[in-house]
Design a protein around this motif. Structure first.
Motif, PDB file in Angstrom:
ATOM      1  N   VAL A 293       1.192  -1.352  -0.108  1.00  0.00           N
ATOM      2  CA  VAL A 293       0.022  -0.140  -0.013  1.00  0.00           C
ATOM      3  C   VAL A 293       1.744   1.677   0.566  1.00  0.00           C
ATOM      4  CG1 VAL A 293      -1.714  -1.209   1.044  1.00  0.00           C
ATOM      5  CG2 VAL A 293      -0.177   0.350   2.115  1.00  0.00           C
ATOM      6  N   GLY A 294       0.192   1.830   0.089  1.00  0.00           N
ATOM      7  CA  GLY A 294       0.974   3.555  -0.123  1.00  0.00           C
ATOM      8  C   GLY A 294      -0.145   4.384   1.124  1.00  0.00           C
ATOM      9  N   LEU A 295       1.581   4.672   1.943  1.00  0.00           N
ATOM     10  CA  LEU A 295       1.141   5.068   2.768  1.00  0.00           C
ATOM     11  C   LEU A 295       1.188   7.401   2.942  1.00  0.00           C
ATOM     12  CD1 LEU A 295       3.217   3.650   5.710  1.00  0.00           C
ATOM     13  CD2 LEU A 295       0.339   3.674   4.915  1.00  0.00           C
ATOM     14  N   VAL A 296       0.865   8.334   3.133  1.00  0.00           N
ATOM     15  CA  VAL A 296       1.204   9.310   3.270  1.00  0.00           C
ATOM     16  C   VAL A 296       1.009  10.205   4.341  1.00  0.00           C
ATOM     17  CG1 VAL A 296       0.355  12.031   2.274  1.00  0.00           C
ATOM     18  CG2 VAL A 296       0.086  10.236   1.136  1.00  0.00           C
ATOM     19  N   ALA A 297       1.975  10.917   4.896  1.00  0.00           N
ATOM     20  CA  ALA A 297       2.708  11.054   6.589  1.00  0.00           C
ATOM     21  C   ALA A 297       1.792  12.240   6.179  1.00  0.00           C
ATOM     22  CB  ALA A 297       3.688  11.618   6.570  1.00  0.00           C
ATOM     23  N   GLU A 298       0.477  12.535   7.673  1.00  0.00           N
ATOM     24  CA  GLU A 298       0.153  13.702   8.125  1.00  0.00           C
ATOM     25  C   GLU A 298       1.206  14.914   8.907  1.00  0.00           C
ATOM     26  OE1 GLU A 298      -3.073  12.439  10.700  1.00  0.00           O
ATOM     27  OE2 GLU A 298      -3.305  11.208   9.355  1.00  0.00           O
ATOM     28  N   GLY A 299       2.697  14.344   8.925  1.00  0.00           N
ATOM     29  CA  GLY A 299       3.773  15.304   9.958  1.00  0.00           C
ATOM     30  C   GLY A 299       4.924  15.461   8.455  1.00  0.00           C
ATOM     31  N   ARG A 300       5.783  15.847   9.243  1.00  0.00           N
ATOM     32  CA  ARG A 300       7.204  16.253   8.075  1.00  0.00           C
ATOM     33  C   ARG A 300       8.330  14.619   8.356  1.00  0.00           C
ATOM     34  NH1 ARG A 300       4.865  18.544   5.293  1.00  0.00           N
ATOM     35  NH2 ARG A 300       6.870  19.336   3.915  1.00  0.00           N
ATOM     36  N   ARG A 301       8.064  14.402   8.962  1.00  0.00           N
ATOM     37  CA  ARG A 301       8.990  12.908   9.150  1.00  0.00           C
ATOM     38  C   ARG A 301       8.810  12.015   8.278  1.00  0.00           C
ATOM     39  NH1 ARG A 301       9.774  11.378  15.573  1.00  0.00           N
ATOM     40  NH2 ARG A 301      11.835  11.004  15.006  1.00  0.00           N
ATOM     41  N   VAL A 302      10.464  11.308   7.909  1.00  0.00           N
ATOM     42  CA  VAL A 302      10.022  10.506   6.221  1.00  0.00           C
ATOM     43  C   VAL A 302      10.444   9.657   7.062  1.00  0.00           C
ATOM     44  CG1 VAL A 302      11.785  10.294   4.555  1.00  0.00           C
ATOM     45  CG2 VAL A 302      11.498  12.989   5.153  1.00  0.00           C
ATOM     46  N   PRO A 303       9.583   8.246   6.622  1.00  0.00           N
ATOM     47  CA  PRO A 303       9.682   7.194   7.485  1.00  0.00           C
ATOM     48  C   PRO A 303      10.920   6.554   5.815  1.00  0.00           C
ATOM     49  CG  PRO A 303       8.160   7.274   5.732  1.00  0.00           C
ATOM     50  CD  PRO A 303       8.653   8.395   5.633  1.00  0.00           C
ATOM     51  N   ARG A 304      11.547   5.444   7.317  1.00  0.00           N
ATOM     52  CA  ARG A 304      12.458   5.253   5.942  1.00  0.00           C
ATOM     53  C   ARG A 304      11.808   3.286   5.145  1.00  0.00           C
ATOM     54  NH1 ARG A 304      14.426   8.238   3.057  1.00  0.00           N
ATOM     55  NH2 ARG A 304      15.201  10.480   4.261  1.00  0.00           N
ATOM     56  N   PRO A 359       1.399   9.591  12.601  1.00  0.00           N
ATOM     57  CA  PRO A 359       0.090   9.396  12.110  1.00  0.00           C
ATOM     58  C   PRO A 359       0.548   9.287  10.848  1.00  0.00           C
ATOM     59  CG  PRO A 359       0.111  11.595  12.924  1.00  0.00           C
ATOM     60  CD  PRO A 359       1.635  10.576  13.797  1.00  0.00           C
ATOM     61  N   TYR A 360      -0.010   8.039   9.442  1.00  0.00           N
ATOM     62  CA  TYR A 360      -0.347   7.823   8.048  1.00  0.00           C
ATOM     63  C   TYR A 360      -1.468   7.913   7.340  1.00  0.00           C
ATOM     64  CZ  TYR A 360       5.093   8.598   7.453  1.00  0.00           C
ATOM     65  OH  TYR A 360       5.732   9.675   7.399  1.00  0.00           O
ATOM     66  N   GLU A 361      -1.588   7.954   6.364  1.00  0.00           N
ATOM     67  CA  GLU A 361      -3.045   7.402   5.568  1.00  0.00           C
ATOM     68  C   GLU A 361      -2.475   6.704   4.757  1.00  0.00           C
ATOM     69  OE1 GLU A 361      -6.099  10.339   2.608  1.00  0.00           O
ATOM     70  OE2 GLU A 361      -4.105  10.611   3.207  1.00  0.00           O
ATOM     71  N   VAL A 362      -3.481   6.010   4.582  1.00  0.00           N
ATOM     72  CA  VAL A 362      -2.647   4.517   3.709  1.00  0.00           C
ATOM     73  C   VAL A 362      -3.898   4.942   2.313  1.00  0.00           C
ATOM     74  CG1 VAL A 362      -3.627   2.411   3.733  1.00  0.00           C
ATOM     75  CG2 VAL A 362      -3.293   3.183   5.745  1.00  0.00           C
ATOM     76  N   VAL A 363      -3.157   4.671   1.758  1.00  0.00           N
ATOM     77  CA  VAL A 363      -3.920   5.530   0.165  1.00  0.00           C
ATOM     78  C   VAL A 363      -3.821   4.430  -0.775  1.00  0.00           C
ATOM     79  CG1 VAL A 363      -3.244   8.003   0.376  1.00  0.00           C
ATOM     80  CG2 VAL A 363      -1.941   6.858  -0.866  1.00  0.00           C
ATOM     81  N   ALA A 364      -4.108   4.389  -1.897  1.00  0.00           N
ATOM     82  CA  ALA A 364      -3.871   3.190  -3.194  1.00  0.00           C
ATOM     83  C   ALA A 364      -3.046   3.229  -3.778  1.00  0.00           C
ATOM     84  CB  ALA A 364      -5.682   2.973  -4.277  1.00  0.00           C
ATOM     85  N   LEU A 365      -1.772   2.804  -4.782  1.00  0.00           N
ATOM     86  CA  LEU A 365      -1.127   3.311  -5.247  1.00  0.00           C
ATOM     87  C   LEU A 365      -1.137   2.831  -6.361  1.00  0.00           C
ATOM     88  CD1 LEU A 365       1.846   0.364  -3.797  1.00  0.00           C
ATOM     89  CD2 LEU A 365       1.728   2.893  -3.745  1.00  0.00           C
ATOM     90  N   PRO A 366      -0.601   3.904  -7.301  1.00  0.00           N
ATOM     91  CA  PRO A 366      -0.067   4.852  -7.576  1.00  0.00           C
ATOM     92  C   PRO A 366      -0.695   6.243  -6.530  1.00  0.00           C
ATOM     93  CG  PRO A 366      -0.497   5.643  -9.231  1.00  0.00           C
ATOM     94  CD  PRO A 366      -1.229   4.027  -8.788  1.00  0.00           C
ATOM     95  N   PHE A 367       1.340   6.805  -6.213  1.00  0.00           N
ATOM     96  CA  PHE A 367       0.684   8.871  -5.676  1.00  0.00           C
ATOM     97  C   PHE A 367      -0.329   9.127  -6.671  1.00  0.00           C
ATOM     98  CE2 PHE A 367       3.577   6.283  -2.538  1.00  0.00           C
ATOM     99  CZ  PHE A 367       3.087   5.855  -1.284  1.00  0.00           C
ATOM    100  N   TYR A 368       1.108   8.873  -7.706  1.00  0.00           N
ATOM    101  CA  TYR A 368       0.591   9.809  -8.529  1.00  0.00           C
ATOM    102  C   TYR A 368       0.681   9.204 -10.203  1.00  0.00           C
ATOM    103  CZ  TYR A 368       2.633  13.010 -12.725  1.00  0.00           C
ATOM    104  OH  TYR A 368       2.781  13.241 -13.870  1.00  0.00           O
ATOM    105  N   LYS A 369      -0.158  10.442 -10.771  1.00  0.00           N
ATOM    106  CA  LYS A 369      -0.429   9.160 -12.390  1.00  0.00           C
ATOM    107  C   LYS A 369      -0.399  10.417 -13.437  1.00  0.00           C
ATOM    108  CE  LYS A 369      -3.485   5.194 -13.573  1.00  0.00           C
ATOM    109  NZ  LYS A 369      -4.097   4.206 -12.517  1.00  0.00           N
ATOM    110  N   ARG A 370       0.134  10.331 -14.238  1.00  0.00           N
ATOM    111  CA  ARG A 370       0.566  11.540 -14.977  1.00  0.00           C
ATOM    112  C   ARG A 370      -0.932  11.453 -15.790  1.00  0.00           C
ATOM    113  NH1 ARG A 370       1.941  10.342 -20.403  1.00  0.00           N
ATOM    114  NH2 ARG A 370       2.281   7.702 -20.444  1.00  0.00           N
ATOM    115  N   GLN A 371      -1.218  12.227 -16.306  1.00  0.00           N
ATOM    116  CA  GLN A 371      -2.690  12.900 -17.522  1.00  0.00           C
ATOM    117  C   GLN A 371      -2.494  12.564 -18.656  1.00  0.00           C
ATOM    118  OE1 GLN A 371      -5.333  14.293 -15.527  1.00  0.00           O
ATOM    119  NE2 GLN A 371      -4.244  13.898 -13.776  1.00  0.00           N
ATOM    120  N   LYS A 372      -3.076  11.577 -19.648  1.00  0.00           N
ATOM    121  CA  LYS A 372      -2.232  10.902 -20.337  1.00  0.00           C
ATOM    122  C   LYS A 372      -2.957  11.917 -21.753  1.00  0.00           C
ATOM    123  CE  LYS A 372      -1.933   7.032 -19.980  1.00  0.00           C
ATOM    124  NZ  LYS A 372      -0.832   7.100 -18.914  1.00  0.00           N
TER     125      LYS A 372
END
Length: 372
Positions: A293-304, A359-372
């Motif tokens: 899955v994708g995770l998006v941070a609510e704060g600024r700390r970077v996961p590794r 805290p992180y939000e669970v999101v579907a992958l991908p985070f980014y999809k280009r406009q065709k």
């Protein structure tokens, strides 16, 4: 030259003249960044970036039984790929564990180009040679025969079109055609690892510098910049593309990794790992493994990579890749999590960053999809 000395690409002196920060990557001395990795990342998303990917491992498989060898050695239906097209696939061990993910280009009826990750090129070469025994085909190490340049981003077609008369409009995604770029013979492939439209150019090493310079000049008006491995990683992470050693490994089957779709049981004949993979497919449908899955941070700390994903005080998964996302403006991560926590929007999920549950939000992958 000692075996510990990193290999250098044909563009090494050019990278240094551009002030690149160099790093050892899979035994190669490669440019990490030229200036700001954020600027390089944003250039690829909005304009264009130029990459040296000459560290990738090219392996030629040729001969009357080339298709049969690859159908036996890999999990995909490679014999079904039409000449001029490419396929994303994997090579697995007998126990189903992933040895590498690959792109295979069919250059002709009996000629294929297999492109492996730099860190696994020797492993893949050895496995293909072993698996080709008894077939009327040759497996050739072509790593020294190619330099590989990539132009990625929305302006890439326009830049390339000014240097070639090849039919770029007719070149589909995951296809390749021989052509000439700035007078240099090249295999022009519409593939990439950034989530953007773009092209990868396979050329002889002695032509790499003149091609890089021609592309740089052609891209001046379009905002093309040289790009290093650092932004390549954040670009592929935003695009939800797996990296071997992070999302993929020998301890995972394609079904464990969520890439069961690349395994083609319907193809003719046996293939290495078939029995173990059929078992893994059955297991996955009965009891789904952890989900990527994708995770998006609510704060600024970077996961590794390796950080625990937590919920309700329990460990429910593990981060495989994490970085600040220039496009989203927040830290993001890919992680394998228990199925109960995999649905987008699942509440109460965090990442343990040095003892603090961020805290992180669970999101579907991908985070980014280009406009065709």
């Amino acid at each position: 030259m000692s075996s510990t000395e990193p290999r250098r690409t044909a563009l090494d002196a050019l990278h240094r003249s551009l002030g690149a920060t160099m790093t050892d990557f899979a035994g190669w001395d490669m440019p990490l960044r030229y200036g700001s990795e954020r600027d390089e990342h944003n250039a690829v998303r909005t304009r264009a970036g130029l990459f040296d990917l000459s560290h990738m491992g090219e392996i030629a498989v040729t001969g009357p039984a080339a298709a049969a060898v690859l159908d036996h050695a890999l999990v995909g239906n490679i014999g079904g790929v039409k000449p001029g097209r490419a396929r994303y696939t994997m090579i697995c061990r007998e126990d189903g564990g992933i040895l590498d993910d690959l792109i295979v280009y069919r250059l002709g009826d009996t000629e294929y180009l297999v492109v492996a990750n730099a860190s696994n090129a020797q492993v893949v070469l050895d496995a293909l040679r072993e698996r080709a025994a008894g077939f009327d085909a040759e497996v050739r190490d072509d790593r020294d025969a190619y330099a590989l340049l990539a132009v990625q981003g929305p302006e890439s077609q326009g830049i390339l079109a000014s240097l070639t008369d090849a039919d770029l409009d007719g070149l589909k995604y995951y296809a390749g055609l021989p052509g000439t770029v700035a007078g240099v013979p090249a295999l022009i492939a519409r593939t990439g690892y950034t989530g953007e439209d773009g092209f990868e150019l396979f050329v002889k090493p002695e032509h790499a510098v003149e091609l890089w310079q021609a592309l740089t000049k052609a891209g001046e008006g379009a905002g093309l910049v040289p790009c290093g491995l650092s932004c390549r990683d954040t670009l592929r992470l935003e695009a939800g593309m797996p990296l071997y050693g992070n999302e993929l490994s020998t301890s995972l089957t394609p079904f464990d990794a969520g890439f069961g779709r690349v395994v083609k049981f319907e193809k003719e004949g046996d293939f290495v790992g078939r029995a173990a993979l059929a078992e893994a497919a059955g297991r996955a449908s009965a009891q789904p493994p952890r989900v990527l899955v994708g995770l998006v941070a609510e704060g600024r700390r970077v996961p590794r990579a390796g950080y625990a994903v937590v919920a309700g005080g329990e460990v429910v998964g593990e981060v495989t890749s994490g970085a600040p996302s220039p496009t989203l403006g927040k830290p993001i991560a890919m992680a394998y999590v228990d199925p109960a926590f995999a649905a987008p929007g699942t509440e109460g999920v965090g990442v343990d960053i040095r003892g603090s549950h961020e805290p992180y939000e669970v999101v579907a992958l991908p985070f980014y999809k280009r406009q065709k």
